[in-house]
Design a protein around this motif. Structure first.
Motif, mmCIF file in Angstrom:
data_model
loop_
_atom_site.group_PDB
_atom_site.id
_atom_site.type_symbol
_atom_site.label_atom_id
_atom_site.label_comp_id
_atom_site.label_asym_id
_atom_site.label_seq_id
_atom_site.Cartn_x
_atom_site.Cartn_y
_atom_site.Cartn_z
ATOM 1 N N ALA A 26 0.691 -1.213 -0.053
ATOM 2 C CA ALA A 26 0.120 -0.149 -0.259
ATOM 3 C C ALA A 26 0.827 1.210 0.018
ATOM 4 O O ALA A 26 0.555 2.287 -0.633
ATOM 5 C CB ALA A 26 -0.977 -0.054 1.225
ATOM 6 N N HIS A 27 2.031 1.434 0.693
ATOM 7 C CA HIS A 27 2.823 2.131 0.482
ATOM 8 C C HIS A 27 3.336 2.662 -0.892
ATOM 9 O O HIS A 27 3.570 3.747 -1.221
ATOM 10 C CB HIS A 27 4.067 2.053 1.314
ATOM 11 N N ALA A 34 -14.765 -5.281 3.074
ATOM 12 C CA ALA A 34 -15.656 -4.669 3.972
ATOM 13 C C ALA A 34 -14.981 -4.407 5.193
ATOM 14 O O ALA A 34 -15.387 -3.476 5.913
ATOM 15 C CB ALA A 34 -16.950 -5.727 4.488
ATOM 16 N N ASP A 35 -13.887 -5.183 5.401
ATOM 17 C CA ASP A 35 -12.895 -4.881 6.693
ATOM 18 C C ASP A 35 -11.846 -4.508 6.216
ATOM 19 O O ASP A 35 -10.934 -5.345 5.444
ATOM 20 C CB ASP A 35 -12.926 -6.269 7.541
ATOM 21 N N LEU A 36 -11.204 -3.359 6.327
ATOM 22 C CA LEU A 36 -9.869 -2.952 5.873
ATOM 23 C C LEU A 36 -9.092 -2.802 6.945
ATOM 24 O O LEU A 36 -9.118 -2.272 7.989
ATOM 25 C CB LEU A 36 -10.216 -1.408 5.399
ATOM 26 N N SER A 37 -7.695 -3.122 6.729
ATOM 27 C CA SER A 37 -6.820 -2.982 7.545
ATOM 28 C C SER A 37 -6.017 -1.801 7.550
ATOM 29 O O SER A 37 -5.360 -1.256 8.761
ATOM 30 C CB SER A 37 -5.423 -4.037 7.166
ATOM 31 N N ARG A 38 -6.146 -0.712 6.713
ATOM 32 C CA ARG A 38 -5.990 0.528 6.858
ATOM 33 C C ARG A 38 -6.771 1.331 5.911
ATOM 34 O O ARG A 38 -7.502 0.753 4.999
ATOM 35 C CB ARG A 38 -4.380 0.734 6.268
ATOM 36 N N ASP A 39 -6.757 2.660 6.420
ATOM 37 C CA ASP A 39 -7.830 3.717 5.646
ATOM 38 C C ASP A 39 -6.968 4.200 4.516
ATOM 39 O O ASP A 39 -6.553 5.475 4.629
ATOM 40 C CB ASP A 39 -8.401 4.424 6.532
#
Length: 243
Positions: A101-102, A124-129
């Protein structure tokens, strides 16, 4: 002695095949189940590009009528496998960040400053926004959920039998949610004592912490959050003559 893989399908099948190629016996217990979420777009929705951080988000688009409106847009994908999934889904202009993601955030900052708004296809469940992170950099991001990963309540019968017979040597965990689901299912199946006595290997320190908090005493984390590093940790935990 078998290595138990708890990640969802279809990744579970790839991991068990890779373990068998390395000489391990592998058992499968996917602890999260993919579920598609109805996807729709407002008639006047106008996006400049699509962001995807998971191939599952693209699986969630399959057979959904609104998806065809998106195929003309460029796609920014977190890595090469997700980029390939985007191409397989029907997108033609696909750009891969080739990492995590970075890396995706850096790619968007360099390449998509003039592309607004962005449509983020997510679970539905995100580890980061990621949307909020991009928002601080001046991007307008609209998030749409295309799938959820639901916890699985029960261990497969062959896995329960293998635990009871002492035939499982270690468990591989790929996410915090799947690890939590595993320990809950092990308790319901009555094999918690056997499960806690063997090595548990997590894809990251955060994943490994779930095993530690559940009461496992032999817990290791991969040096980096990728499968090669997890397999390297497994090789240290389970010597070749113990396979």
């Amino acid at each position: 002695m078998a290595i138990l893989v708890t990640r969802p399908q279809p990744d579970n099948a790839r991991t068990t095949a890779a373990l068998r190629d390395q000489g391990y016996v592998a058992l499968s217990a996917p602890m999260l189940r993919f579920e598609k979420v109805l996807f729709s777009l407002d008639a006047d929705a106008d996006f400049g590009a699509v962001i995807v951080t998971s191939a599952n988000a693209l699986r969630g688009l399959a057979d959904q009528p609104a998806a065809s409106r998106l195929f003309r847009l460029p796609v920014f994908a977190v890595g090469d496998r997700t980029a390939q999934a985007a191409q397989d889904a029907g997108f033609r202009d696909v750009i891969s960040a080739g990492g995590d993601a970075h890396d995706l955030r850096a790619l968007l900052t360099a390449r998509a400053q003039a592309v607004k708004p962005l449509l983020y296809l997510a679970g539905a469940d995100l580890s980061r926004d990621l949307a909020a992170e991009l928002g601080t950099r001046g991007f307008e991001v609209v998030t749409h959920t295309t799938y959820r990963m639901a916890p699985v309540a029960d261990l497969p019968d062959d896995v329960t039998t293998a635990f009871a017979a002492g035939q499982i040597a270690a468990v591989l965990h790929y996410s915090r949610r799947s690890a939590r689901a595993f320990f809950k299912a092990a308790g319901l199946a009555g094999v918690e004592i056997s499960a806690l006595a063997i090595p548990h290997l997590g894809l990251s320190d955060a994943v490994a912490k779930i095993a530690h908090d559940a009461g496992a005493t032999k817990v290791m984390a991969a040096a980096t959050p990728d499968e090669d590093a997890l397999f390297a940790a497994l090789a240290r935990a389970i010597p070749p003559n113990a396979r």
